[in-house]
Every structure is written in C-alpha cells, then in structure tokens.
Design a protein around this motif. Sequence first.
Motif, mmCIF file in Angstrom:
data_model
loop_
_atom_site.group_PDB
_atom_site.id
_atom_site.type_symbol
_atom_site.label_atom_id
_atom_site.label_comp_id
_atom_site.label_asym_id
_atom_site.label_seq_id
_atom_site.Cartn_x
_atom_site.Cartn_y
_atom_site.Cartn_z
ATOM 1 N N GLN A 148 0.906 -1.364 0.046
ATOM 2 C CA GLN A 148 -0.115 0.117 0.195
ATOM 3 C C GLN A 148 0.743 1.228 -0.089
ATOM 4 O OE1 GLN A 148 -2.719 0.181 3.102
ATOM 5 N NE2 GLN A 148 -3.438 2.100 2.950
ATOM 6 N N ILE A 149 0.500 2.207 -0.982
ATOM 7 C CA ILE A 149 1.187 3.431 -0.780
ATOM 8 C C ILE A 149 0.627 4.524 0.144
ATOM 9 C CG2 ILE A 149 1.844 5.443 -2.242
ATOM 10 C CD1 ILE A 149 1.676 3.722 -4.704
ATOM 11 N N PHE A 150 1.474 5.165 1.024
ATOM 12 C CA PHE A 150 1.109 6.087 1.869
ATOM 13 C C PHE A 150 1.992 7.370 1.506
ATOM 14 C CE2 PHE A 150 0.551 2.157 3.989
ATOM 15 C CZ PHE A 150 -0.234 2.125 4.863
ATOM 16 N N GLU A 151 0.827 8.195 1.398
ATOM 17 C CA GLU A 151 1.436 9.741 0.824
ATOM 18 C C GLU A 151 1.016 10.550 2.114
ATOM 19 O OE1 GLU A 151 1.429 10.841 -3.216
ATOM 20 O OE2 GLU A 151 -0.252 9.400 -3.609
ATOM 21 N N LYS A 152 1.133 11.735 2.229
ATOM 22 C CA LYS A 152 0.712 12.760 3.407
ATOM 23 C C LYS A 152 -0.768 12.390 3.651
ATOM 24 C CE LYS A 152 3.506 16.430 1.629
ATOM 25 N NZ LYS A 152 3.429 17.954 1.215
ATOM 26 N N PRO A 153 -0.795 12.232 5.085
ATOM 27 C CA PRO A 153 -2.268 11.768 5.487
ATOM 28 C C PRO A 153 -2.959 12.986 5.582
ATOM 29 C CG PRO A 153 -0.424 11.719 7.276
ATOM 30 C CD PRO A 153 0.238 11.940 6.156
ATOM 31 N N SER A 154 -4.251 12.823 5.316
ATOM 32 C CA SER A 154 -5.213 14.160 5.250
ATOM 33 C C SER A 154 -5.703 14.478 6.537
ATOM 34 C CB SER A 154 -6.339 13.690 4.249
ATOM 35 O OG SER A 154 -6.971 12.557 4.600
ATOM 36 N N SER A 155 -5.535 13.502 7.626
ATOM 37 C CA SER A 155 -6.118 13.763 8.865
ATOM 38 C C SER A 155 -5.179 13.244 9.986
ATOM 39 C CB SER A 155 -7.360 13.381 8.858
ATOM 40 O OG SER A 155 -7.638 11.858 8.947
ATOM 41 N N SER A 156 -5.281 13.535 11.103
ATOM 42 C CA SER A 156 -4.721 12.890 12.362
ATOM 43 C C SER A 156 -5.284 11.383 12.567
ATOM 44 C CB SER A 156 -4.918 13.666 13.475
ATOM 45 O OG SER A 156 -6.156 13.715 13.837
ATOM 46 N N GLU A 157 -6.307 11.195 12.370
ATOM 47 C CA GLU A 157 -6.986 9.624 12.489
ATOM 48 C C GLU A 157 -6.273 8.877 11.209
ATOM 49 O OE1 GLU A 157 -9.170 12.556 11.973
ATOM 50 O OE2 GLU A 157 -9.633 12.663 14.014
ATOM 51 N N GLU A 158 -6.321 9.489 10.067
ATOM 52 C CA GLU A 158 -5.587 8.584 9.115
ATOM 53 C C GLU A 158 -4.085 8.518 9.431
ATOM 54 O OE1 GLU A 158 -4.170 9.384 4.465
ATOM 55 O OE2 GLU A 158 -6.239 10.011 5.150
ATOM 56 N N ASN A 159 -3.520 9.458 9.754
ATOM 57 C CA ASN A 159 -1.909 9.275 10.472
ATOM 58 C C ASN A 159 -1.833 8.357 11.541
ATOM 59 O OD1 ASN A 159 0.575 11.882 11.414
ATOM 60 N ND2 ASN A 159 0.829 9.827 10.793
ATOM 61 N N TYR A 160 -2.499 8.135 12.420
ATOM 62 C CA TYR A 160 -2.564 7.208 13.649
ATOM 63 C C TYR A 160 -2.976 5.818 13.007
ATOM 64 C CZ TYR A 160 -4.042 4.886 17.746
ATOM 65 O OH TYR A 160 -4.065 3.705 18.733
ATOM 66 N N LYS A 161 -3.864 5.419 11.999
ATOM 67 C CA LYS A 161 -3.967 4.299 11.596
ATOM 68 C C LYS A 161 -2.968 3.770 10.739
ATOM 69 C CE LYS A 161 -9.093 4.529 10.972
ATOM 70 N NZ LYS A 161 -10.140 4.633 9.947
ATOM 71 N N ALA A 162 -1.914 4.883 9.967
ATOM 72 C CA ALA A 162 -0.771 4.373 9.387
ATOM 73 C C ALA A 162 0.317 4.100 10.230
ATOM 74 C CB ALA A 162 -0.396 5.641 8.231
ATOM 75 N N MET A 163 0.608 4.895 11.490
ATOM 76 C CA MET A 163 1.493 4.523 12.301
ATOM 77 C C MET A 163 1.367 3.327 13.059
ATOM 78 S SD MET A 163 3.631 6.947 12.290
ATOM 79 C CE MET A 163 2.911 7.195 10.474
ATOM 80 N N ILE A 164 0.032 2.590 13.232
ATOM 81 C CA ILE A 164 -0.230 1.521 13.918
ATOM 82 C C ILE A 164 0.339 0.492 13.059
ATOM 83 C CG2 ILE A 164 -2.096 -0.169 14.812
ATOM 84 C CD1 ILE A 164 -1.460 2.086 16.724
ATOM 85 N N GLN A 165 0.007 0.759 11.554
ATOM 86 C CA GLN A 165 0.363 -0.562 10.710
ATOM 87 C C GLN A 165 1.492 -0.613 10.705
ATOM 88 O OE1 GLN A 165 -2.001 -0.660 6.790
ATOM 89 N NE2 GLN A 165 -0.065 -1.351 5.880
ATOM 90 N N PHE A 166 2.369 0.386 10.425
ATOM 91 C CA PHE A 166 4.062 0.363 10.279
ATOM 92 C C PHE A 166 4.463 -0.235 11.525
ATOM 93 C CE2 PHE A 166 3.916 4.542 7.887
ATOM 94 C CZ PHE A 166 3.409 3.976 6.676
ATOM 95 N N ARG A 167 3.868 -0.018 12.899
ATOM 96 C CA ARG A 167 4.680 -0.755 13.739
ATOM 97 C C ARG A 167 4.372 -1.902 14.009
ATOM 98 N NH1 ARG A 167 1.604 0.595 19.342
ATOM 99 N NH2 ARG A 167 0.393 -0.941 18.354
ATOM 100 N N ASP A 168 3.109 -2.388 13.746
ATOM 101 C CA ASP A 168 2.657 -3.960 13.796
ATOM 102 C C ASP A 168 2.797 -4.737 12.696
ATOM 103 O OD1 ASP A 168 1.943 -2.858 16.418
ATOM 104 O OD2 ASP A 168 -0.312 -3.020 15.798
ATOM 105 N N SER A 169 3.568 -4.210 11.662
ATOM 106 C CA SER A 169 3.607 -4.936 10.330
ATOM 107 C C SER A 169 4.686 -6.017 10.341
ATOM 108 C CB SER A 169 3.562 -4.023 8.910
ATOM 109 O OG SER A 169 3.846 -4.891 7.904
ATOM 110 N N SER A 170 4.361 -7.162 9.872
ATOM 111 C CA SER A 170 5.523 -7.909 9.819
ATOM 112 C C SER A 170 6.462 -7.622 8.639
ATOM 113 C CB SER A 170 5.219 -9.468 9.671
ATOM 114 O OG SER A 170 4.432 -9.567 8.549
#
Length: 194
Positions: A72-94
């Motif tokens: 999945q491509i992650f560009e600039k997040p449009s909201s803090s909620e979108e940013n948070y979801k991406a950070m969770i995915q990055f941390r938890d991804s294998s």
Amino acid sequence: MMGFNPIVKPSNFEEDLNKDDFKDDISEYALQTSIGKIMDVWNELNSIGDKSNIPDNLIMLSTDTIVENEGQIFEKPSSSEENYKAMIQFRDSSKPVNVISGVCILIKDVTDSKGYRLITFKETTEVLMDRQVTDSFLQKYSESGEGLQVAGGMKVQGFGGLMIEGFKGDFYNVVGLPYMRTFKEICKALDVDP
C-alpha cells in the motif's frame, strides 16, 4: 549540501496518477510522478518566447517520495486519524516500511533532438520501526500534526524519529532526496569525477 545554489521552480503537475496502474512495481509510481513534475517545468520553460534564456548549463532535478508497506502507498495523511492508523500499521506490520524516491535529472543538451537528456533512478530505504512504541505515543504524535507534512505521516527528522530504531539504506532518502546517488548521477551525466 552538494554545493549547488538551486532555483526552486514549483511544478503544476497534478500528482494524481492511478495507483492501481502500479501494483506490479510501486516504485514506478514515484518515478513517473517525478518525471511528470520535471517535464511540466521543462515544457513551461520552453513555452516562454525566447528559448535562448534557458542557460546551456541547465540541470534540473525532480523527486517524488512515497512510503510503502504491505503493498500500500502512503502519501501525506489527510487527517490525524489517518496518520494514526498508518502509524499503527507500520509498527505492527511484519513487512518493512519502505521509503521510495523516484529521482529525475534533466540536462539541457542541444545535440539531442529533444533538447535534453533525462537520467532517472529509484532509491528505496527500509525504515526499522520501534515495535515497543505505545498506542498512546502514536496517538499523541498523530495529533501533533507533524506527520501531516510528509509522505507516510512520519517526519524522521522531528519527533517521528522517536518511533524508529534505524534504517537500511540512505538516511537522506527518507528526508527527501537520496544524497550520494543523486550526486554521483549528476557527476556521471556531466562526465566529471565525483
């Protein structure tokens, strides 16, 4: 840092390529966007009446950076909620979090029928996330707004660096431009020693 004194000329290229067209090679999305940006500026320079105003020693540089994880491509997040979801995915991804830059160098060349030579390359740096960073920290980071300024939502030269254990590859690629490779490609294109 390289010793150049650049003139910054923003591109009007719409950075809206269809991501689905690049599922086989996500890095090509960044490269094609970079090419689109540099060609937009080149075409604008050439549309000005007197083309002799374009210096013979013109070197143009364009780059586009994306962050990829799990295809999945992650560009600039449009909201803090979108940013948070991406950070969770990055941390938890294998799978690794990859910062991918597409770089385009245009050199004016009157001997070429197009009037220029184009040098392109892609650079990928793997970001190693701190798996121990808490949900609370990620939430507060996302709410700070810092991540809304950058592709992937993580500004490594700011507080975002506190979520990262290290890098595999060029650190400067993560902050915007693969430094050493860009310098070497410019030197090679100009036929000078780095």
